[in-house]
Design a protein around this motif. Structure first.
Motif, short mmCIF file in Angstrom:
data_model
loop_
_atom_site.label_atom_id
_atom_site.label_comp_id
_atom_site.label_asym_id
_atom_site.label_seq_id
_atom_site.Cartn_x
_atom_site.Cartn_y
_atom_site.Cartn_z
N SER A 1 7.83 -0.44 9.01
CA SER A 1 8.67 -1.63 9.09
C SER A 1 8.90 -2.03 10.55
N ARG A 2 9.16 -1.03 11.42
CA ARG A 2 9.37 -1.33 12.83
C ARG A 2 8.12 -1.93 13.47
N LEU A 3 6.96 -1.37 13.11
CA LEU A 3 5.70 -1.88 13.66
C LEU A 3 5.48 -3.32 13.24
N TYR A 4 5.80 -3.61 11.97
CA TYR A 4 5.61 -4.99 11.47
C TYR A 4 6.60 -5.94 12.14
N ASP A 5 7.83 -5.48 12.36
CA ASP A 5 8.82 -6.30 13.07
C ASP A 5 8.30 -6.69 14.45
N TRP A 6 7.72 -5.70 15.11
CA TRP A 6 7.21 -5.97 16.45
C TRP A 6 6.01 -6.91 16.41
N LYS B 1 -10.32 -0.42 17.23
CA LYS B 1 -9.87 0.08 18.52
C LYS B 1 -8.74 -0.79 19.07
N ALA B 2 -8.87 -2.12 18.92
CA ALA B 2 -7.84 -3.04 19.42
C ALA B 2 -6.51 -2.80 18.70
N PHE C 1 -2.96 -1.62 20.24
CA PHE C 1 -1.75 -2.41 19.97
C PHE C 1 -0.62 -1.50 19.50
N LYS C 2 -0.94 -0.57 18.60
CA LYS C 2 0.08 0.34 18.07
C LYS C 2 0.64 1.26 19.16
N GLN C 3 -0.22 1.63 20.12
CA GLN C 3 0.24 2.49 21.21
C GLN C 3 1.31 1.80 22.06
N SER D 1 -4.87 0.60 27.62
CA SER D 1 -4.20 -0.17 26.58
C SER D 1 -3.49 -1.41 27.12
N GLN D 2 -3.54 -1.60 28.46
CA GLN D 2 -2.82 -2.73 29.02
C GLN D 2 -3.49 -4.06 28.68
#
Length: 288
Positions: free
Chosen positions: A7-12, A81-82, A86-88, A105-106
Motif C-alpha cells: 500500500s505504501r509503495l502504491y501511495d508513493w 530492472k527499472a 524505482f522500488k529502491q 538508481s539515481q
C-alpha cells in the motif's frame, strides 16, 4: 505487514505519477498494480506475467486493443530492472531510515512499448523527478489518514461477507445515486469514487441504461462487468457470467457492452434508453 508495504509503495507511485505520467508504465493495465515480473505480450503492451496468463485463459483478445491475441509472452528485463530501481527509491514509514540510494538508481530508463514504441525516445525518471514526491509521500506515511485507519476493519470484515449477508437478512450497504442532465459530470463523480475510468467516452454517446458500480475494499485489485435483467420489484437476474475487465481502459468494455444492449433492446435507435437490463461493475481495490 506485506499489505502495508504494498500500500505504501502504491501511495508513493501515485505521488510520482501525478507529476511524471511515464511512471504509468510500471503498472499492469489489467490489475493496476506495480509489476514484479513484467512481460511483453503479442499486442506490444506490458503486463504482469501471472495476470496476463490468467486473462488469456478466459479471453483470446488483447486487454488493451480487444484484437485477437495469442499466448506468447516475452520477459521485459529492462522494464523489470527499472521497476526494481524505482522500488529502491521508495520512502519508508520511518523517518529515521536512510533515504540514500545507490548511484545506479539515481536515473531510471527503459524502452517504450505499446503506443509509445515508435516515439524513438527512451522513457526515464531521474532522482530530481522523484525527490519532491518522496518528501510528500514520507510526510503522508507519517500521518494517519482515514483510509489507513479503516483498512484493518475492512480486512477483518471482508472474509465474512457471505456470513454477514445471510445473517443480516437482505441488508445492503448504503447507495449513492447520481442523476442529472447529459454531460453534467455524473460519470466523473463515479469514476473518482471507483478510482477507475469505467464510463463511455464517445461523443454524443452518453449512458443509456442503469449502471451499478459496486465498490469493495480488497487487495485483489480486480474489476468485472456483468449484465442483469431487471424484473418487477427490482429483482436482478444475472445473464451469462461476469467477465473480468482491464482497469486501465475499462471504459471501452463498458461502452461496447452498452452499445450492444442499446442495439438489441432499442430497435437500433441510438438515442434509445434501455430499462430492461442493467450493467453491474464490481471493483475490488485496496484504495476505494
Amino acid at each position: 505487514m506485506l499489505q502495508n508495504s504494498v500500500s505504501r509503495l502504491y501511495d508513493w507511485w501515485q505521488a510520482v505519477a501525478a507529476m511524471n505520467p511515464q511512471a504509468a508504465d510500471f503498472l499492469c493495465p489489467v490489475a493496476s498494480q506495480i509489476m514484479t515480473d513484467p512481460v511483453t505480450a503479442e499486442d506490444g503492451h506490458n503486463y504482469e506475467r501471472s495476470t496476463i496468463q490468467e486473462w488469456l485463459k478466459a479471453h483470446k483478445v488483447s486487454p488493451q486493443t480487444k484484437e485477437p491475441m495469442g499466448a506468447n509472452l516475452s520477459p521485459n528485463k529492462q522494464l523489470s530492472k527499472a521497476i526494481k530501481q524505482f522500488k529502491q527509491l521508495a520512502p519508508t514509514a520511518s523517518a529515521s531510515e536512510s533515504s540514500s540510494s545507490p548511484k545506479e538508481s539515481q536515473h531510471i530508463s527503459w524502452e517504450p512499448t505499446g503506443k509509445w514504441k515508435d516515439s524513438g525516445k527512451k522513457r526515464s525518471l531521474s532522482f530530481d523527478d522523484i525527490a519532491p514526491s518522496k518528501r510528500q509521500c514520507t510526510e503522508r506515511l507519517q500521518s494517519a489518514n482515514m483510509s489507513q485507519a479503516l483498512s484493518k476493519a475492512f480486512r477483518e470484515l471482508g472474509p465474512l461477507r457471505e456470513l454477514l449477508s445471510s445473517t443480516l437478512d437482505g441488508w445492503k450497504p448504503p447507495k449513492v445515486i447520481v442523476i442529472g442532465d447529459e454531460s453534467a459530470g455524473k460519470s466523473t463523480i463515479l469514476e473518482q469514487l471507483a478510482m477507475l475510468p469505467v464510463f463511455p467516452r464517445k461523443r454524443r454517446f452518453c449512458t443509456r441504461l442503469p449502471i451499478h458500480l459496486r465498490l469493495r475494499r480488497s487487495e485483489a485489485n480486480r474489476a468485472s462487468l456483468s449484465v442483469y435483467r431487471l424484473s418487477v420489484g427490482g429483482i436482478e437476474t444475472l445473464e451469462g457470467t461476469p467477465q473480468r475487465m482491464p482497469q486501465e481502459n475499462g471504459w471501452i468494455w463498458v461502452q461496447d457492452q452498452m452499445h450492444a444492449l442499446v442495439k438489441e433492446l432499442s430497435h437500433d435507435n441510438p438515442n434509445g434508453v434501455v430499462t430492461e437490463k442493467t450493467i453491474v461493475l464490481e471493483v475490488e481495490r485496496p484504495d476505494v
